[in-house]
Design a protein around this motif. Structure first.
Motif, PDB file in Angstrom:
ATOM      1  N   ALA A 103      49.806  -0.378  51.241  1.00 50.60           N
ATOM      2  CA  ALA A 103      51.318  -1.163  51.051  1.00 50.60           C
ATOM      3  C   ALA A 103      50.880  -2.061  51.806  1.00 50.60           C
ATOM      4  O   ALA A 103      51.973  -2.897  50.770  1.00 50.60           O
ATOM      5  CB  ALA A 103      51.797   0.140  52.339  1.00 50.60           C
ATOM      6  N   ASP A 183      53.997   6.198  51.667  1.00 51.57           N
ATOM      7  CA  ASP A 183      54.176   4.809  52.158  1.00 51.57           C
ATOM      8  C   ASP A 183      53.507   4.258  52.510  1.00 51.57           C
ATOM      9  O   ASP A 183      52.940   2.721  52.796  1.00 51.57           O
ATOM     10  CB  ASP A 183      55.302   4.970  53.687  1.00 51.57           C
ATOM     11  CG  ASP A 183      56.372   5.837  53.033  1.00 51.57           C
ATOM     12  OD1 ASP A 183      57.050   5.048  51.547  1.00 51.57           O
ATOM     13  OD2 ASP A 183      56.997   5.952  54.051  1.00 51.57           O
ATOM     14  N   ASP A 184      51.537   4.531  52.585  1.00 47.59           N
ATOM     15  CA  ASP A 184      50.359   4.161  52.895  1.00 47.59           C
ATOM     16  C   ASP A 184      49.933   3.273  51.608  1.00 47.59           C
ATOM     17  O   ASP A 184      48.974   2.230  51.914  1.00 47.59           O
ATOM     18  CB  ASP A 184      49.451   4.827  53.479  1.00 47.59           C
ATOM     19  CG  ASP A 184      50.269   5.639  55.177  1.00 47.59           C
ATOM     20  OD1 ASP A 184      50.821   4.623  55.739  1.00 47.59           O
ATOM     21  OD2 ASP A 184      49.412   6.360  55.061  1.00 47.59           O
TER      22      ASP A 184
END
Length: 215
Positions: A103, A183-184
Protein backbone atom coordinates in the motif's frame (compact mmCIF):
# COMPACT_ATOMS: atom_id res chain seq x y z
CA UNK A 1 -54.28 -35.09 -20.16
CA UNK A 2 -51.13 -33.50 -18.77
CA UNK A 3 -50.67 -29.83 -18.04
CA UNK A 4 -47.95 -27.73 -19.68
CA UNK A 5 -45.85 -27.88 -16.50
CA UNK A 6 -46.25 -31.67 -16.36
CA UNK A 7 -45.04 -31.94 -19.94
CA UNK A 8 -41.95 -29.86 -19.22
CA UNK A 9 -41.05 -31.59 -15.96
CA UNK A 10 -39.19 -34.59 -17.46
CA UNK A 11 -36.79 -32.19 -19.18
CA UNK A 12 -35.95 -30.11 -16.11
CA UNK A 13 -32.37 -30.37 -14.90
CA UNK A 14 -31.95 -32.13 -11.57
CA UNK A 15 -29.09 -33.61 -9.59
CA UNK A 16 -25.56 -32.64 -8.62
CA UNK A 17 -22.64 -31.38 -10.68
CA UNK A 18 -19.01 -31.19 -9.56
CA UNK A 19 -16.95 -28.35 -11.01
CA UNK A 20 -13.15 -28.57 -10.73
CA UNK A 21 -11.45 -25.17 -10.69
CA UNK A 22 -8.50 -23.22 -9.23
CA UNK A 23 -9.13 -21.03 -6.19
CA UNK A 24 -8.49 -17.67 -7.97
CA UNK A 25 -11.73 -18.24 -9.90
CA UNK A 26 -13.73 -18.45 -6.66
CA UNK A 27 -15.34 -14.97 -6.96
CA UNK A 28 -16.56 -15.65 -10.49
CA UNK A 29 -17.74 -19.20 -9.88
CA UNK A 30 -19.47 -18.37 -6.60
CA UNK A 31 -21.67 -15.94 -8.52
CA UNK A 32 -22.19 -18.40 -11.35
CA UNK A 33 -23.16 -21.14 -8.89
CA UNK A 34 -25.75 -18.93 -7.20
CA UNK A 35 -27.25 -17.82 -10.52
CA UNK A 36 -27.37 -21.35 -11.94
CA UNK A 37 -28.97 -22.84 -8.84
CA UNK A 38 -31.54 -20.03 -8.83
CA UNK A 39 -32.46 -20.89 -12.43
CA UNK A 40 -32.41 -24.64 -11.71
CA UNK A 41 -33.75 -25.24 -8.16
CA UNK A 42 -33.29 -29.02 -8.43
CA UNK A 43 -29.56 -28.77 -9.19
CA UNK A 44 -26.79 -28.62 -6.59
CA UNK A 45 -23.48 -27.21 -7.83
CA UNK A 46 -20.43 -28.47 -5.95
CA UNK A 47 -17.15 -26.65 -6.66
CA UNK A 48 -13.88 -28.38 -5.85
CA UNK A 49 -11.08 -25.82 -5.68
CA UNK A 50 -7.36 -26.55 -5.80
CA UNK A 51 -3.94 -25.56 -7.09
CA UNK A 52 -3.84 -26.14 -10.87
CA UNK A 53 -1.15 -28.88 -10.90
CA UNK A 54 -2.98 -30.67 -8.07
CA UNK A 55 -6.32 -30.47 -9.89
CA UNK A 56 -4.91 -32.09 -13.00
CA UNK A 57 -3.17 -34.76 -10.92
CA UNK A 58 -6.42 -35.54 -9.10
CA UNK A 59 -8.30 -35.94 -12.37
CA UNK A 60 -5.60 -38.23 -13.77
CA UNK A 61 -5.88 -40.32 -10.60
CA UNK A 62 -9.62 -40.73 -11.17
CA UNK A 63 -11.11 -38.16 -8.81
CA UNK A 64 -14.68 -37.66 -10.13
CA UNK A 65 -15.66 -34.40 -11.76
CA UNK A 66 -18.10 -33.20 -14.40
CA UNK A 67 -16.76 -29.84 -15.53
CA UNK A 68 -13.25 -28.40 -15.57
CA UNK A 69 -12.69 -24.64 -15.55
CA UNK A 70 -9.13 -23.39 -16.06
CA UNK A 71 -7.67 -19.88 -15.87
CA UNK A 72 -5.77 -20.28 -19.14
CA UNK A 73 -5.75 -22.21 -22.40
CA UNK A 74 -2.40 -23.86 -21.68
CA UNK A 75 -3.78 -25.66 -18.61
CA UNK A 76 -6.81 -26.81 -20.56
CA UNK A 77 -4.42 -28.05 -23.24
CA UNK A 78 -2.62 -30.16 -20.65
CA UNK A 79 -5.94 -31.68 -19.64
CA UNK A 80 -6.70 -32.44 -23.30
CA UNK A 81 -3.27 -34.05 -23.79
CA UNK A 82 -4.00 -36.29 -20.79
CA UNK A 83 -7.32 -37.38 -22.41
CA UNK A 84 -9.31 -35.90 -19.54
CA UNK A 85 -11.80 -33.97 -21.67
CA UNK A 86 -14.94 -34.72 -23.64
CA UNK A 87 -15.51 -32.38 -26.57
CA UNK A 88 -13.96 -28.99 -27.21
CA UNK A 89 -13.30 -26.40 -24.47
CA UNK A 90 -15.31 -23.17 -24.54
CA UNK A 91 -13.97 -19.69 -23.81
CA UNK A 92 -15.77 -18.26 -20.77
CA UNK A 93 -14.00 -15.03 -19.83
CA UNK A 94 -10.77 -13.05 -19.84
CA UNK A 95 -8.69 -12.70 -16.66
CA UNK A 96 -6.41 -9.64 -16.90
CA UNK A 97 -3.02 -9.38 -15.24
CA UNK A 98 -2.07 -6.44 -13.02
CA UNK A 99 0.79 -5.08 -10.95
CA UNK A 100 0.51 -5.29 -7.17
CA UNK A 101 2.58 -3.34 -4.64
CA UNK A 102 2.46 -2.77 -0.88
CA UNK A 103 0.00 0.00 0.00
CA UNK A 104 2.85 2.41 0.76
CA UNK A 105 4.46 1.63 -2.62
CA UNK A 106 8.03 1.75 -1.24
CA UNK A 107 9.50 1.13 -4.69
CA UNK A 108 7.69 4.15 -6.13
CA UNK A 109 6.25 1.96 -8.89
CA UNK A 110 4.25 3.92 -11.45
CA UNK A 111 4.02 1.64 -14.49
CA UNK A 112 5.38 -1.56 -16.06
CA UNK A 113 8.80 0.00 -16.63
CA UNK A 114 9.51 -0.71 -12.95
CA UNK A 115 9.69 -4.41 -13.83
CA UNK A 116 13.19 -3.73 -15.17
CA UNK A 117 14.38 -1.98 -11.99
CA UNK A 118 17.07 -4.18 -10.42
CA UNK A 119 16.80 -2.22 -7.19
CA UNK A 120 13.31 -3.56 -6.52
CA UNK A 121 12.26 -6.91 -5.11
CA UNK A 122 10.11 -8.28 -7.92
CA UNK A 123 8.20 -11.55 -7.95
CA UNK A 124 6.25 -13.25 -10.73
CA UNK A 125 4.45 -16.58 -10.85
CA UNK A 126 6.34 -19.76 -11.59
CA UNK A 127 6.30 -20.29 -15.36
CA UNK A 128 4.57 -23.66 -14.96
CA UNK A 129 1.54 -21.93 -13.44
CA UNK A 130 -1.25 -20.23 -15.43
CA UNK A 131 -0.20 -16.79 -14.17
CA UNK A 132 3.45 -17.29 -15.12
CA UNK A 133 3.37 -17.01 -18.89
CA UNK A 134 1.22 -13.83 -19.10
CA UNK A 135 3.83 -12.11 -16.91
CA UNK A 136 6.45 -12.96 -19.50
CA UNK A 137 4.22 -11.66 -22.30
CA UNK A 138 3.75 -8.40 -20.41
CA UNK A 139 7.51 -7.86 -20.39
CA UNK A 140 7.77 -8.73 -24.07
CA UNK A 141 5.03 -6.23 -24.95
CA UNK A 142 7.07 -3.41 -23.46
CA UNK A 143 10.47 -4.74 -24.56
CA UNK A 144 11.62 -5.09 -20.96
CA UNK A 145 14.26 -7.28 -19.41
CA UNK A 146 12.43 -8.10 -16.19
CA UNK A 147 14.58 -8.07 -13.06
CA UNK A 148 12.78 -10.95 -11.34
CA UNK A 149 14.11 -11.89 -7.91
CA UNK A 150 12.03 -15.05 -7.64
CA UNK A 151 9.19 -16.98 -9.22
CA UNK A 152 6.42 -17.84 -6.78
CA UNK A 153 5.26 -21.51 -6.80
CA UNK A 154 2.18 -20.50 -4.78
CA UNK A 155 0.91 -18.45 -7.69
CA UNK A 156 -0.92 -15.15 -7.83
CA UNK A 157 -2.60 -15.26 -4.36
CA UNK A 158 0.75 -15.93 -2.68
CA UNK A 159 2.31 -12.92 -4.44
CA UNK A 160 -0.52 -10.68 -3.22
CA UNK A 161 0.13 -11.91 0.32
CA UNK A 162 3.84 -11.06 0.01
CA UNK A 163 2.97 -7.58 -1.19
CA UNK A 164 0.57 -7.17 1.74
CA UNK A 165 3.27 -8.10 4.24
CA UNK A 166 5.89 -5.91 2.58
CA UNK A 167 8.14 -8.79 1.54
CA UNK A 168 8.25 -7.56 -2.05
CA UNK A 169 8.15 -4.23 -3.87
CA UNK A 170 6.30 -5.40 -6.96
CA UNK A 171 4.46 -8.47 -8.21
CA UNK A 172 2.64 -9.52 -11.38
CA UNK A 173 -0.69 -11.17 -10.56
CA UNK A 174 -4.24 -11.76 -11.73
CA UNK A 175 -6.16 -8.53 -11.10
CA UNK A 176 -8.99 -10.48 -9.47
CA UNK A 177 -6.64 -11.63 -6.68
CA UNK A 178 -5.61 -8.14 -5.55
CA UNK A 179 -8.87 -7.55 -3.66
CA UNK A 180 -7.85 -10.22 -1.14
CA UNK A 181 -4.96 -7.98 -0.03
CA UNK A 182 -7.40 -5.32 1.19
CA UNK A 183 -5.94 -2.00 2.31
CA UNK A 184 -2.46 -3.50 2.61
CA UNK A 185 -1.87 -3.50 -1.15
CA UNK A 186 -2.40 -1.24 -4.15
CA UNK A 187 -2.88 -1.94 -7.84
CA UNK A 188 -0.78 -0.18 -10.45
CA UNK A 189 -2.57 0.27 -13.76
CA UNK A 190 -1.21 -1.18 -16.99
CA UNK A 191 -1.70 0.74 -20.23
CA UNK A 192 -4.29 -0.88 -22.48
CA UNK A 193 -1.82 -1.34 -25.34
CA UNK A 194 0.47 -3.37 -23.07
CA UNK A 195 -2.15 -5.27 -21.09
CA UNK A 196 -2.19 -9.08 -21.10
CA UNK A 197 -4.76 -11.56 -19.88
CA UNK A 198 -5.49 -15.26 -19.69
CA UNK A 199 -8.50 -16.85 -21.33
CA UNK A 200 -10.69 -18.66 -18.81
CA UNK A 201 -11.98 -21.87 -20.42
CA UNK A 202 -14.38 -24.64 -19.49
CA UNK A 203 -14.85 -28.18 -20.70
CA UNK A 204 -16.93 -31.26 -20.02
CA UNK A 205 -14.76 -33.96 -18.45
CA UNK A 206 -14.43 -37.36 -20.07
CA UNK A 207 -15.64 -39.15 -16.94
CA UNK A 208 -18.53 -36.75 -16.30
CA UNK A 209 -21.75 -38.18 -14.90
CA UNK A 210 -23.91 -35.04 -14.87
CA UNK A 211 -23.42 -34.40 -18.59
CA UNK A 212 -26.75 -32.63 -19.19
CA UNK A 213 -26.13 -30.19 -16.35
CA UNK A 214 -22.51 -29.64 -17.35
CA UNK A 215 -23.42 -28.82 -20.95
Amino acid sequence: ASTSSDAEAPYALAGKITVMAPMPLNPVLTGAKAAFEADHPDVEVLISYGHVPALLAQLEEGVPGDLLVTPDQNTMGQAADASLLAGSPAALAQSPMALVVPASNPGDVSDVSSLADEGLTIVTCAVALPCGQPAERLAENDGLSVAVDSQEPGGSPAIVTKAATGEIDLGVVYAVDIKAGGDDVAQISIDDDLAVSSQVTGSLLAEAQATDIAK
